[in-house]
Design a protein around this motif. Sequence first.
Motif, PDB file in Angstrom:
ATOM      1  N   PRO A 317      11.969  56.489  40.366  1.00 17.73           N
ATOM      2  CA  PRO A 317      11.802  57.942  40.323  1.00 17.73           C
ATOM      3  C   PRO A 317      11.111  58.349  39.028  1.00 17.73           C
ATOM      4  CG  PRO A 317      13.974  57.407  41.167  1.00 17.73           C
ATOM      5  CD  PRO A 317      13.355  56.119  40.754  1.00 17.73           C
ATOM      6  N   PRO A 318      10.090  59.183  39.094  1.00 17.59           N
ATOM      7  CA  PRO A 318       9.243  59.448  37.930  1.00 17.59           C
ATOM      8  C   PRO A 318       9.996  59.916  36.690  1.00 17.59           C
ATOM      9  CG  PRO A 318       8.228  60.324  39.898  1.00 17.59           C
ATOM     10  CD  PRO A 318       9.592  59.873  40.299  1.00 17.59           C
ATOM     11  N   LEU A 319      10.977  60.799  36.861  1.00 14.75           N
ATOM     12  CA  LEU A 319      11.679  61.301  35.685  1.00 14.75           C
ATOM     13  C   LEU A 319      12.407  60.176  34.959  1.00 14.75           C
ATOM     14  CD1 LEU A 319      12.112  63.911  34.153  1.00 14.75           C
ATOM     15  CD2 LEU A 319      14.191  64.301  35.486  1.00 14.75           C
ATOM     16  N   THR A 320      12.949  59.246  35.711  1.00 11.89           N
ATOM     17  CA  THR A 320      13.604  58.084  35.105  1.00 11.89           C
ATOM     18  C   THR A 320      12.601  57.266  34.302  1.00 11.89           C
ATOM     19  OG1 THR A 320      15.229  57.939  36.887  1.00 11.89           O
ATOM     20  CG2 THR A 320      14.861  55.945  35.602  1.00 11.89           C
ATOM     21  N   THR A 321      11.445  57.027  34.893  1.00  9.87           N
ATOM     22  CA  THR A 321      10.419  56.221  34.225  1.00  9.87           C
ATOM     23  C   THR A 321       9.897  56.900  32.971  1.00  9.87           C
ATOM     24  OG1 THR A 321       9.741  55.214  36.320  1.00  9.87           O
ATOM     25  CG2 THR A 321       8.146  55.172  34.532  1.00  9.87           C
ATOM     26  N   LEU A 322       9.667  58.210  33.019  1.00 11.94           N
ATOM     27  CA  LEU A 322       9.110  58.920  31.872  1.00 11.94           C
ATOM     28  C   LEU A 322      10.124  59.060  30.746  1.00 11.94           C
ATOM     29  CD1 LEU A 322       6.937  61.740  33.509  1.00 11.94           C
ATOM     30  CD2 LEU A 322       6.331  59.380  32.938  1.00 11.94           C
ATOM     31  N   LEU A 323      11.379  59.253  31.062  1.00  9.11           N
ATOM     32  CA  LEU A 323      12.384  59.361  30.016  1.00  9.11           C
ATOM     33  C   LEU A 323      12.699  57.995  29.404  1.00  9.11           C
ATOM     34  CD1 LEU A 323      14.829  62.036  31.492  1.00  9.11           C
ATOM     35  CD2 LEU A 323      13.126  62.316  29.686  1.00  9.11           C
ATOM     36  N   ALA A 329       4.039  59.388  30.132  1.00  6.71           N
ATOM     37  CA  ALA A 329       3.409  60.611  30.640  1.00  6.71           C
ATOM     38  C   ALA A 329       1.939  60.649  30.232  1.00  6.71           C
ATOM     39  CB  ALA A 329       4.147  61.839  30.113  1.00  6.71           C
ATOM     40  N   LEU A 330       1.657  60.265  28.988  1.00  6.94           N
ATOM     41  CA  LEU A 330       0.277  60.240  28.517  1.00  6.94           C
ATOM     42  C   LEU A 330      -0.485  59.064  29.110  1.00  6.94           C
ATOM     43  CD1 LEU A 330       0.712  61.197  24.740  1.00  6.94           C
ATOM     44  CD2 LEU A 330       0.492  62.671  26.744  1.00  6.94           C
ATOM     45  N   ARG A 331       0.185  57.936  29.273  1.00  9.59           N
ATOM     46  CA  ARG A 331      -0.471  56.788  29.894  1.00  9.59           C
ATOM     47  C   ARG A 331      -0.885  57.111  31.332  1.00  9.59           C
ATOM     48  NH1 ARG A 331      -0.163  51.665  28.182  1.00  9.59           N
ATOM     49  NH2 ARG A 331       0.328  50.844  30.263  1.00  9.59           N
ATOM     50  N   ALA A 349       5.376  66.612  38.904  1.00 11.77           N
ATOM     51  CA  ALA A 349       6.559  67.456  38.682  1.00 11.77           C
ATOM     52  C   ALA A 349       7.393  66.923  37.525  1.00 11.77           C
ATOM     53  CB  ALA A 349       7.389  67.526  39.962  1.00 11.77           C
ATOM     54  N   ALA A 350       7.549  65.609  37.449  1.00  9.18           N
ATOM     55  CA  ALA A 350       8.347  65.022  36.367  1.00  9.18           C
ATOM     56  C   ALA A 350       7.677  65.219  35.015  1.00  9.18           C
ATOM     57  CB  ALA A 350       8.584  63.544  36.638  1.00  9.18           C
ATOM     58  N   ALA A 351       6.354  65.055  34.963  1.00 13.35           N
ATOM     59  CA  ALA A 351       5.639  65.201  33.694  1.00 13.35           C
ATOM     60  C   ALA A 351       5.722  66.624  33.167  1.00 13.35           C
ATOM     61  CB  ALA A 351       4.179  64.788  33.876  1.00 13.35           C
ATOM     62  N   LYS A 354      10.670  69.870  31.052  1.00  8.48           N
ATOM     63  CA  LYS A 354      10.835  70.149  29.628  1.00  8.48           C
ATOM     64  C   LYS A 354      11.467  68.980  28.888  1.00  8.48           C
ATOM     65  CE  LYS A 354      12.773  73.568  26.428  1.00  8.48           C
ATOM     66  NZ  LYS A 354      13.572  74.819  26.317  1.00  8.48           N
ATOM     67  N   SER A 355      12.342  68.255  29.542  1.00  6.72           N
ATOM     68  CA  SER A 355      12.996  67.123  28.881  1.00  6.72           C
ATOM     69  C   SER A 355      11.984  66.045  28.510  1.00  6.72           C
ATOM     70  CB  SER A 355      14.076  66.540  29.791  1.00  6.72           C
ATOM     71  OG  SER A 355      13.517  66.035  30.994  1.00  6.72           O
ATOM     72  N   VAL A 356      10.933  65.888  29.309  1.00  7.27           N
ATOM     73  CA  VAL A 356       9.899  64.909  29.000  1.00  7.27           C
ATOM     74  C   VAL A 356       9.119  65.346  27.767  1.00  7.27           C
ATOM     75  CG1 VAL A 356       7.771  63.824  29.819  1.00  7.27           C
ATOM     76  CG2 VAL A 356       9.723  64.089  31.366  1.00  7.27           C
ATOM     77  N   ARG A 357       8.789  66.645  27.687  1.00  7.52           N
ATOM     78  CA  ARG A 357       8.080  67.145  26.512  1.00  7.52           C
ATOM     79  C   ARG A 357       8.917  66.967  25.257  1.00  7.52           C
ATOM     80  NH1 ARG A 357       6.914  71.322  30.106  1.00  7.52           N
ATOM     81  NH2 ARG A 357       8.293  72.815  29.047  1.00  7.52           N
ATOM     82  N   ASN A 358      10.194  67.276  25.355  1.00  6.78           N
ATOM     83  CA  ASN A 358      11.068  67.116  24.190  1.00  6.78           C
ATOM     84  C   ASN A 358      11.156  65.651  23.769  1.00  6.78           C
ATOM     85  OD1 ASN A 358      11.571  69.870  24.154  1.00  6.78           O
ATOM     86  ND2 ASN A 358      13.464  69.717  25.344  1.00  6.78           N
ATOM     87  N   ALA A 359      11.287  64.772  24.751  1.00  4.85           N
ATOM     88  CA  ALA A 359      11.395  63.343  24.435  1.00  4.85           C
ATOM     89  C   ALA A 359      10.092  62.828  23.835  1.00  4.85           C
ATOM     90  CB  ALA A 359      11.756  62.561  25.691  1.00  4.85           C
ATOM     91  N   LEU A 360       8.962  63.310  24.335  1.00  3.85           N
ATOM     92  CA  LEU A 360       7.672  62.885  23.798  1.00  3.85           C
ATOM     93  C   LEU A 360       7.530  63.316  22.347  1.00  3.85           C
ATOM     94  CD1 LEU A 360       4.902  61.611  24.391  1.00  3.85           C
ATOM     95  CD2 LEU A 360       4.122  63.864  25.146  1.00  3.85           C
ATOM     96  N   ALA A 361       8.013  64.509  22.027  1.00  2.59           N
ATOM     97  CA  ALA A 361       7.908  65.015  20.656  1.00  2.59           C
ATOM     98  C   ALA A 361       8.873  64.317  19.711  1.00  2.59           C
ATOM     99  CB  ALA A 361       8.156  66.521  20.651  1.00  2.59           C
TER     100      ALA A 361
END
Length: 729
Positions: A317-323, A329-331, A349-351, A354-361
């Motif tokens: 599931p994308p959100l699992t992979t991105l977190l 997300a950038l790759r 949708a996962a990218a 907001k949690s992905v943006r926070n984790a990326l930062a």
Amino acid sequence: MALDSRELRFLSGSFAEFTSHCRFASSSSTIASVLASGAAAAIEYENSFYRVSEDSRRVPPTSQQRQAQPQTQRRNTHTKSSSSSAPGISALPTQPRQGYGPSIQLTEEERALFTLLRQVRSETKLDTTLRVAGGWVRDKLLATPEFQTYHKVLDVGSQRLTSKFQKPSAPSMGRQGTKVLVNTDKDAQPVDIDIALDDMLGREFADRLNEYLSMEGQDTIAVGVVLKNPEKSKHLETATMKVGSFWIDFVNLRAEEYTQASRIPDLMRIGTAAEDAFRRDLTINALFYNVNSGQVEDWTGRGFDDLRKGVVATPLPPLTTLLDDPLRALRSVRFAARLRFTMDDELVAAAKDKSVRNALAQKVSRERVGGELDLMLRSPDPVGAMRLLINLRLIDTVFPIEHYLAPDKTTSTATLFDKGLELLSTSHDHLADCRWSPPLWCKNSRAAFGAVEHRLLQDEEARRLLWYAAFLKPIHDRTPVRQASNPKLTGRKANRSAVAKLLVDKLKRPTRDAEAVERIIKASTDFTQLVNAGCDISATMILLSDVRITYVASCDEFDKSEGLTGSLIGTMNGRLVDSAVEEDPVWQHAMEFRMLCAKPLQRVGPLWRASLFLSISEAMATLEDGFTRLDYTIEGDVFDEILEERRQGVIERYDAFATALQQTGLIGIWDQPPLLDGDTLKTSILKGIPKGPAFRDVMDEQSNWIITHPGADVAALKTHLQETFPEYI
């Protein structure tokens, strides 16, 4: 079709004979010769293997065939149940979809490398399954006829599917438009290969490889070990070696188990191929090339299909992979731009979460973010990459520019990014058009004083810097240059622009890149001002009067030893001109043009073409903006026709301007040496000249005189300086 037991026994026997032959052949040679001597035998071995497995060339086994295959007994004693380590997957496959191995065209060096690895496995009594992982497999498959039929990219000019000025009706999450600057280096072969191991760590196999080389009387290879760092999403320990011409990363297959409250693995262990595949970022990057069997393995069951359909999707599931690793997300954006693929809807949708943006930062270092961004701008579709960053709401995280905006914040970050995207798109499209209908100045490559000219279409480095400059120019224009808060910083560091600070401090790009981008932006503004001030009209007059400054390279060895690379010769309407005494008004006007244009060229240097393209693109983008603000509607084709006419007008103005720059010998002026050095000035011409600003004024006067009197001799310059500064004689 799966190989039966008789075929496997045949291959086993052939491989044993082959390894024995290679071992004998390499007993007294270097690593390079081991690979070279084994290449011919490797080809014969691979060909025999391919002949046996010909039926599996194009069609992977069906589900019934896969179920009929015997279960492979795992030799890995380190693994546990796969279900606990793969969130969202109740049961991982025990057999992959496989095939396409015979379709992959290995180079002789690759064949010899894989042969060497199999020799190491055999001679050191290992049961290890060696698998090439990641991008090498993906790119090799995309180069096969089977997959190429699904990815015929329409090159510029062959067909236009959408209007050049058509706006997307909805945010784009993948391929946008049809223009792409195709990489012409189709013969380039990857030199980085990742080898995944199913029962040991990478450094352990590297030690076995060196053990084998030592046993064969060869020099061992230095091994570099990159330790894991889970806090920075670096979950694997990697051993790196240079074997022949390849850089090889040896790493174990991984399996991870997480606590509920953290995305940092609570337990790391050697995993199965299926566990490792489902933990990778994208399905198209989760394919393995089994070195032992010569087949490609698709453990996720989606890799082949997604690669064929041109879809960027995640195994889990994308959100699992991105977190798990927010950089993914950038790759995802980078691979969509590089391969011209679309992004899966669930991944989109996962990218956006907001949690992905926070984790990326918070979790990913700025160096890694800057590195991914740089790769996006090197891709065939930098416009699509930046559009995706905007539409996925990742742009503010990648470019944290809020700090650099003026306190009143009259311009939003969204507006600046939209303008940057428009300017980048216009620059990219115009350069793509120039492939098929290049203007005169793009065809010419005249340069003086030893300067080397490269056209933008062949200069990947200059294009990359141009894309940075185009996207960031609206930010540069709308943000003030602030004094550094650190009093210890002086000079350029104390007065860096927002763009330079963003590139160096936030994206960790090299200072030389930041300075180059800033030079391109500033010179493009200078060119815009010159054209708008009427220099395009002056340029037309220069072309009609056939004013030419021609550079003649020096063949005299004495001149070269004195630093003189050549001289300039002036002509007008075919007659020679002595620039020191010529008083014709047309010539004088041409020299004024030369003086005005020389300064920005001296500052920007070899990147002048990038600056000029940016200036042209800004003029065209501004023209289109003006059309959208009209109070009345111009219907369809009429709108396009009028806009195209005005765009052609802009292009013609700049074509005349740029051609005049070349015809008046200005290209390369940044490398023109002074006729008189400082010591000569002080000792024999202006003996009373003081140090400091006065001396700088004299040198500036010399530079200006040389520009407006091309080809004039030293004697004329001496006379001019003495008449201008009589107080220093």
